[in-house]
Design an enzyme around this catalytic site. Structure first.
Site, mmCIF file in Angstrom:
data_model
loop_
_atom_site.group_PDB
_atom_site.id
_atom_site.type_symbol
_atom_site.label_atom_id
_atom_site.label_comp_id
_atom_site.label_asym_id
_atom_site.label_seq_id
_atom_site.Cartn_x
_atom_site.Cartn_y
_atom_site.Cartn_z
ATOM 1 N N SER A 168 10.015 -2.698 -74.234
ATOM 2 C CA SER A 168 9.858 -3.713 -75.264
ATOM 3 C C SER A 168 10.430 -3.214 -76.582
ATOM 4 C CB SER A 168 8.388 -4.050 -75.465
ATOM 5 O OG SER A 168 8.260 -5.006 -76.489
ATOM 6 N N HIS A 169 10.942 -4.143 -77.365
ATOM 7 C CA HIS A 169 11.330 -3.861 -78.746
ATOM 8 C C HIS A 169 10.484 -4.694 -79.702
ATOM 9 C CE1 HIS A 169 15.537 -2.248 -77.603
ATOM 10 N NE2 HIS A 169 14.686 -1.278 -77.785
#
Length: 67
Positions: free
Chosen positions: A49-50
């Site tokens: 995830s970012h």
């Protein structure tokens, strides 16, 4: 990081890393397809995830998840 975590999960055996694509080993949490894949993966799961930390659910920080 995904390669390192994948190797740790498999006890150092690189066969899984070589045979399963990145997006299946560590699906992106912020996509619907990634979320569905992550839920279907065996535990312990690897999730990519970012997302900014303030967008994660509060329940996440009370869990035993490693970040």
């Amino acid at each position: 990081m995904l390669e390192i975590l994948s190797l740790i999960r498999q006890g150092g055996d690189p066969r899984w890393c070589r045979s399963v694509p990145n997006w299946e080993r560590g699906p992106w949490l912020e996509t619907l397809l990634g979320l569905r894949r992550a839920r279907g993966n065996a535990r312990p799961r690897i999730i990519s995830s970012h997302l900014p930390v303030h967008l994660f659910p509060k329940k996440f920080f009370a869990s035993k998840a490693k970040v």
